[in-house]
Write an enzyme that holds these catalytic residues in place. Structure first.
Site, mmCIF file in Angstrom:
data_model
loop_
_atom_site.group_PDB
_atom_site.id
_atom_site.type_symbol
_atom_site.label_atom_id
_atom_site.label_comp_id
_atom_site.label_asym_id
_atom_site.label_seq_id
_atom_site.Cartn_x
_atom_site.Cartn_y
_atom_site.Cartn_z
ATOM 1 N N HIS A 67 17.786 -31.022 52.590
ATOM 2 C CA HIS A 67 18.869 -30.659 53.500
ATOM 3 C C HIS A 67 18.499 -31.087 54.920
ATOM 4 O O HIS A 67 17.354 -31.449 55.187
ATOM 5 C CB HIS A 67 19.144 -29.149 53.451
ATOM 6 C CG HIS A 67 17.979 -28.324 53.873
ATOM 7 N ND1 HIS A 67 17.169 -27.653 52.984
ATOM 8 C CD2 HIS A 67 17.451 -28.075 55.102
ATOM 9 C CE1 HIS A 67 16.222 -27.025 53.646
ATOM 10 N NE2 HIS A 67 16.362 -27.265 54.935
HETATM 11 C C1 T46 Z 1 13.692 -25.610 55.878
HETATM 12 C C2 T46 Z 1 12.546 -25.709 54.921
HETATM 13 C C3 T46 Z 1 11.277 -26.179 55.583
HETATM 14 C C4 T46 Z 1 17.077 -16.717 53.404
HETATM 15 O O1 T46 Z 1 17.794 -15.809 52.928
HETATM 16 N N1 T46 Z 1 16.561 -16.610 54.651
HETATM 17 C C5 T46 Z 1 15.771 -17.566 55.201
HETATM 18 O O2 T46 Z 1 15.322 -17.415 56.360
HETATM 19 C C6 T46 Z 1 15.496 -18.756 54.435
HETATM 20 C C7 T46 Z 1 14.634 -19.858 55.020
HETATM 21 C C8 T46 Z 1 16.029 -18.840 53.173
HETATM 22 N N2 T46 Z 1 16.799 -17.844 52.662
HETATM 23 C C9 T46 Z 1 17.310 -17.951 51.295
HETATM 24 C C10 T46 Z 1 18.287 -19.084 51.035
HETATM 25 C C11 T46 Z 1 18.015 -19.459 49.588
HETATM 26 O O3 T46 Z 1 18.756 -18.632 48.747
HETATM 27 O O4 T46 Z 1 16.183 -18.214 50.440
HETATM 28 C C12 T46 Z 1 16.532 -19.111 49.405
HETATM 29 C C13 T46 Z 1 15.632 -20.345 49.428
HETATM 30 O O5 T46 Z 1 15.948 -21.129 50.599
HETATM 31 P P1 T46 Z 1 16.022 -22.719 50.581
HETATM 32 O O6 T46 Z 1 16.474 -23.179 49.260
HETATM 33 O O7 T46 Z 1 16.819 -23.163 51.768
HETATM 34 O O8 T46 Z 1 14.471 -23.070 50.777
HETATM 35 P P2 T46 Z 1 13.781 -24.483 51.063
HETATM 36 O O9 T46 Z 1 12.347 -24.299 50.810
HETATM 37 O O10 T46 Z 1 14.478 -25.569 50.330
HETATM 38 O O11 T46 Z 1 14.025 -24.720 52.637
HETATM 39 C C14 T46 Z 1 13.425 -23.869 53.585
HETATM 40 C C15 T46 Z 1 14.416 -23.500 54.701
HETATM 41 O O12 T46 Z 1 15.609 -22.951 54.122
HETATM 42 C C16 T46 Z 1 14.812 -24.684 55.551
HETATM 43 O O13 T46 Z 1 15.459 -24.242 56.731
HETATM 44 O O14 T46 Z 1 13.781 -26.379 56.813
HETATM 45 O O15 T46 Z 1 12.306 -24.500 54.178
#
Ligand code: T46
Length: 137
Positions: free
Chosen positions: A49
């Site tokens: 993303h």
């Molecule tokens: C990024 C990279 C480096 C939350 O509820 N609160 C939060 O602060 C975050 C970061 C995530 N979430 C929830 C959203 C999803 O349901 O946790 C779940 C996993 O998040 P995501 O799939 O976005 O995780 P990554 O590892 O793909 O990405 C994360 C960050 O979201 C993003 O901002 O830059 O780490």
């Protein structure tokens, strides 16, 4: 590209090491959120993303992983493998994280609270946004 590698000063003594991150001192923004990613399973790719507004510093405080950064024109890979090395990402950058070591703990310091509407999770939409920004320059 809208990223920068930052070297944090390692403090400490014969007992061990310590690194302190302080808002607007060695982080270039006010800190609104801290989160960490751990126990990432083998061969998993995370991220996939871009963010519209968010600025972040990411540090592998344990273990290592690789960031793939893409600004719509070029792709670069950055290995995070040392707790004194921070990756600052700002601006419209598509990011992917891969090759996590089993013990990797990725600490992220963010400029904004969590807001799903700040995410672009579709690569084609990301490219469209990059082109729009280019036109509006
Ligand atoms: C990024 C990279 C480096 C939350 O509820 N609160 C939060 O602060 C975050 C970061 C995530 N979430 C929830 C959203 C999803 O349901 O946790 C779940 C996993 O998040 P995501 O799939 O976005 O995780 P990554 O590892 O793909 O990405 C994360 C960050 O979201 C993003 O901002 O830059 O780490």
């Amino acid at each position: 590209m809208g990223y920068k590698l930052v070297n944090f000063k390692t403090l400490g003594d014969e007992r061990g090491s310590l690194i302190a991150l302080e808002e607007n001192y060695n982080t270039p923004f006010a800190i609104k959120r801290v989160y960490y990613i751990f126990d990432t399973k083998k061969d998993v790719v995370r991220g996939l993303h871009a963010h519209i507004k968010l600025k972040q510093i990411t540090i592998a405080v344990k273990g290592h992983c690789t960031f793939v950064l893409d600004d719509g024109y070029d792709r670069e890979e950055i290995v995070l493998d040392n707790p004194n090395k921070g990756l600052l990402i700002e601006g419209l950058i598509w990011r992917e994280m891969k090759d996590f070591s089993e013990d990797c703990v990725l600490l992220v310091i963010a400029s904004e609270h969590y807001d799903e509407s700040d995410y672009i999770r579709n690569y084609q939409e990301f490219i469209t946004k990059v082109m729009e920004n280019e036109k509006n320059k």
